[in-house]
Design a protein around this motif. Sequence first.
Motif, PDB file in Angstrom:
ATOM      1  N   LYS A 215      11.798  -3.083 -14.718  1.00 16.38           N
ATOM      2  CA  LYS A 215      12.440  -2.846 -13.430  1.00 16.38           C
ATOM      3  C   LYS A 215      11.916  -1.545 -12.852  1.00 16.38           C
ATOM      4  CE  LYS A 215      15.312  -6.385 -13.425  1.00 16.38           C
ATOM      5  NZ  LYS A 215      15.184  -7.478 -12.421  1.00 16.38           N
ATOM      6  N   LEU A 216      11.638  -1.557 -11.552  1.00 21.09           N
ATOM      7  CA  LEU A 216      11.209  -0.355 -10.845  1.00 21.09           C
ATOM      8  C   LEU A 216      12.177  -0.139  -9.691  1.00 21.09           C
ATOM      9  CD1 LEU A 216       7.510   0.502  -9.938  1.00 21.09           C
ATOM     10  CD2 LEU A 216       9.443   1.254  -8.565  1.00 21.09           C
ATOM     11  N   TYR A 217      13.104   0.792  -9.900  1.00 27.50           N
ATOM     12  CA  TYR A 217      14.132   1.062  -8.903  1.00 27.50           C
ATOM     13  C   TYR A 217      13.742   2.273  -8.060  1.00 27.50           C
ATOM     14  CZ  TYR A 217      17.130  -1.880 -11.883  1.00 27.50           C
ATOM     15  OH  TYR A 217      17.660  -2.918 -12.608  1.00 27.50           O
ATOM     16  N   LEU A 218      13.865   2.154  -6.752  1.00 27.73           N
ATOM     17  CA  LEU A 218      13.614   3.257  -5.833  1.00 27.73           C
ATOM     18  C   LEU A 218      14.936   3.598  -5.160  1.00 27.73           C
ATOM     19  CD1 LEU A 218      10.232   2.045  -4.303  1.00 27.73           C
ATOM     20  CD2 LEU A 218      10.569   3.778  -6.074  1.00 27.73           C
ATOM     21  N   MET A 219      15.492   4.746  -5.546  1.00 24.50           N
ATOM     22  CA  MET A 219      16.828   5.122  -5.091  1.00 24.50           C
ATOM     23  C   MET A 219      16.791   5.903  -3.775  1.00 24.50           C
ATOM     24  SD  MET A 219      17.982   3.737  -7.716  1.00 24.50           S
ATOM     25  CE  MET A 219      17.983   3.535  -9.493  1.00 24.50           C
ATOM     26  N   ASN A 220      17.733   5.578  -2.915  1.00 26.65           N
ATOM     27  CA  ASN A 220      17.892   6.294  -1.640  1.00 26.65           C
ATOM     28  C   ASN A 220      16.584   6.319  -0.851  1.00 26.65           C
ATOM     29  OD1 ASN A 220      20.569   6.999  -2.548  1.00 26.65           O
ATOM     30  ND2 ASN A 220      19.613   8.584  -3.800  1.00 26.65           N
ATOM     31  N   MET A 221      15.929   5.184  -0.800  1.00 22.93           N
ATOM     32  CA  MET A 221      14.616   5.106  -0.152  1.00 22.93           C
ATOM     33  C   MET A 221      14.736   5.141   1.366  1.00 22.93           C
ATOM     34  SD  MET A 221      11.615   2.236  -0.545  1.00 22.93           S
ATOM     35  CE  MET A 221      11.953   1.331   0.966  1.00 22.93           C
ATOM     36  N   PRO A 222      14.093   6.106   2.018  1.00 20.96           N
ATOM     37  CA  PRO A 222      14.105   6.132   3.483  1.00 20.96           C
ATOM     38  C   PRO A 222      13.271   4.976   4.026  1.00 20.96           C
ATOM     39  CG  PRO A 222      12.621   7.809   2.627  1.00 20.96           C
ATOM     40  CD  PRO A 222      13.338   7.236   1.443  1.00 20.96           C
ATOM     41  N   ALA A 223      13.609   4.507   5.191  1.00 21.25           N
ATOM     42  CA  ALA A 223      12.892   3.374   5.787  1.00 21.25           C
ATOM     43  C   ALA A 223      11.404   3.659   5.929  1.00 21.25           C
ATOM     44  CB  ALA A 223      13.498   3.041   7.143  1.00 21.25           C
ATOM     45  N   SER A 224      11.055   4.926   6.159  1.00 17.79           N
ATOM     46  CA  SER A 224       9.651   5.292   6.348  1.00 17.79           C
ATOM     47  C   SER A 224       8.806   5.072   5.099  1.00 17.79           C
ATOM     48  CB  SER A 224       9.541   6.763   6.785  1.00 17.79           C
ATOM     49  OG  SER A 224      10.225   7.606   5.889  1.00 17.79           O
ATOM     50  N   PHE A 225       9.445   5.080   3.910  1.00 14.92           N
ATOM     51  CA  PHE A 225       8.687   4.913   2.665  1.00 14.92           C
ATOM     52  C   PHE A 225       8.219   3.472   2.484  1.00 14.92           C
ATOM     53  CE2 PHE A 225       7.869   4.919  -1.926  1.00 14.92           C
ATOM     54  CZ  PHE A 225       7.215   6.138  -2.064  1.00 14.92           C
ATOM     55  N   ASP A 226       8.780   2.580   3.278  1.00 12.71           N
ATOM     56  CA  ASP A 226       8.359   1.182   3.204  1.00 12.71           C
ATOM     57  C   ASP A 226       6.878   1.037   3.549  1.00 12.71           C
ATOM     58  OD1 ASP A 226       9.157  -1.653   2.859  1.00 12.71           O
ATOM     59  OD2 ASP A 226       8.510  -1.794   4.945  1.00 12.71           O
ATOM     60  N   ILE A 227       6.355   1.982   4.310  1.00 11.37           N
ATOM     61  CA  ILE A 227       4.924   1.970   4.642  1.00 11.37           C
ATOM     62  C   ILE A 227       4.095   2.098   3.369  1.00 11.37           C
ATOM     63  CG2 ILE A 227       3.082   3.218   5.843  1.00 11.37           C
ATOM     64  CD1 ILE A 227       5.209   4.146   7.864  1.00 11.37           C
ATOM     65  N   ILE A 228       4.519   2.996   2.471  1.00 13.08           N
ATOM     66  CA  ILE A 228       3.818   3.188   1.199  1.00 13.08           C
ATOM     67  C   ILE A 228       3.867   1.915   0.372  1.00 13.08           C
ATOM     68  CG2 ILE A 228       3.752   4.503  -0.946  1.00 13.08           C
ATOM     69  CD1 ILE A 228       2.953   6.162   1.436  1.00 13.08           C
ATOM     70  N   LEU A 229       5.031   1.287   0.315  1.00  9.08           N
ATOM     71  CA  LEU A 229       5.168   0.051  -0.464  1.00  9.08           C
ATOM     72  C   LEU A 229       4.244  -1.036   0.065  1.00  9.08           C
ATOM     73  CD1 LEU A 229       8.981  -0.365  -1.230  1.00  9.08           C
ATOM     74  CD2 LEU A 229       7.153   0.423  -2.735  1.00  9.08           C
ATOM     75  N   ARG A 230       4.174  -1.154   1.376  1.00  5.09           N
ATOM     76  CA  ARG A 230       3.315  -2.186   1.975  1.00  5.09           C
ATOM     77  C   ARG A 230       1.840  -1.930   1.687  1.00  5.09           C
ATOM     78  NH1 ARG A 230       4.734  -2.611   8.043  1.00  5.09           N
ATOM     79  NH2 ARG A 230       6.017  -0.766   7.758  1.00  5.09           N
ATOM     80  N   LEU A 231       1.460  -0.656   1.613  1.00  6.74           N
ATOM     81  CA  LEU A 231       0.073  -0.312   1.291  1.00  6.74           C
ATOM     82  C   LEU A 231      -0.242  -0.571  -0.179  1.00  6.74           C
ATOM     83  CD1 LEU A 231      -0.288   3.024   3.295  1.00  6.74           C
ATOM     84  CD2 LEU A 231      -1.427   0.852   3.786  1.00  6.74           C
ATOM     85  N   LEU A 232       0.752  -0.419  -1.039  1.00  8.25           N
ATOM     86  CA  LEU A 232       0.538  -0.593  -2.476  1.00  8.25           C
ATOM     87  C   LEU A 232       0.597  -2.055  -2.917  1.00  8.25           C
ATOM     88  CD1 LEU A 232       2.639   2.342  -4.001  1.00  8.25           C
ATOM     89  CD2 LEU A 232       0.173   2.262  -3.604  1.00  8.25           C
ATOM     90  N   LYS A 233       1.384  -2.852  -2.249  1.00  5.27           N
ATOM     91  CA  LYS A 233       1.626  -4.218  -2.710  1.00  5.27           C
ATOM     92  C   LYS A 233       0.356  -5.055  -2.901  1.00  5.27           C
ATOM     93  CE  LYS A 233       6.472  -4.880  -1.549  1.00  5.27           C
ATOM     94  NZ  LYS A 233       7.482  -5.631  -0.776  1.00  5.27           N
TER      95      LYS A 233
END
Length: 277
Positions: A215-233
């Motif tokens: 499991k990889l939990y990202l706590m209190n993630m700001p909406a802006s960090f979703d950009i990083i996730l999309r780049l990594l996926k």
Amino acid sequence: MLFPSKTFSTIVGLILLVSCFSFISTQEETLSATEKAALEEFKLKILPKIPESSYVHKFAKDDLYLINWLRAGNWKVKSAMDLLMKHLEWRENESIDTIEKEDWANVIKEFPVFFDSVDKSGKPIIEVWFAEWQTRKAVLAGRLSTLSRMTTLAMESTSRKIWESRAEGKNVTQMIFLGELEGASVIQHMCPACLPVYLTMATNMENHYPYFVNKLYLMNMPASFDIILRLLKPILRASTRETITPYVNKDQWMKVLDETIDKNQRSVRFGGTIVRE
């Protein structure tokens, strides 16, 4: 009914032996006939190529270790061979076997990451306090390699805990990743110069520690960090992407952690009782 001490010891020994074999057979029974054949072929070909001096040699005979590489290679023995040989070369070039002996005290204080606890089932945990990292400042100061190597230290040390637990007969197969993002900013943590830090972390996870994360939990993630996730996926396997769960606020993740991780195994910022400097 009382048993003589010698008889009691014998019975206990037999119980432990049966438990051990039951665990091993359970692992094997989950494989298809084709997968079992691939595993046996992989063993014959790869084990002689692993230097006895390498840390990997200590646990390479664990079927799960080899199965992870076969899965990474889509159950093609040649592909798994290539991946593991590249991993061994990387370990040699990057001195991974001795990474824990390096002085990390000041680095970890500056970029908090901890890997000294386990969940209720014994899975080792990595805690990363991303929001505390001065990522942009570090990268611009030429410290990208230090920061990236520290993330490798966390993965390597946690993976070793898995194999050490298994050597003790514990049914531990993966790790838990807790990332704290409260207060993370676009400028300090999500700038273009910061991206290589996350790319290196994701690449190492896939290339050198395949199927290790449960499991990889990202706590209190700001909406802006979703950009990083999309780049990594795109560089993450589908199985890895499925482990990622972002949480916006504490109410969402506290219940999940309370159910899976004892409070004395979590830092205060994750709702636990461990106080860290």
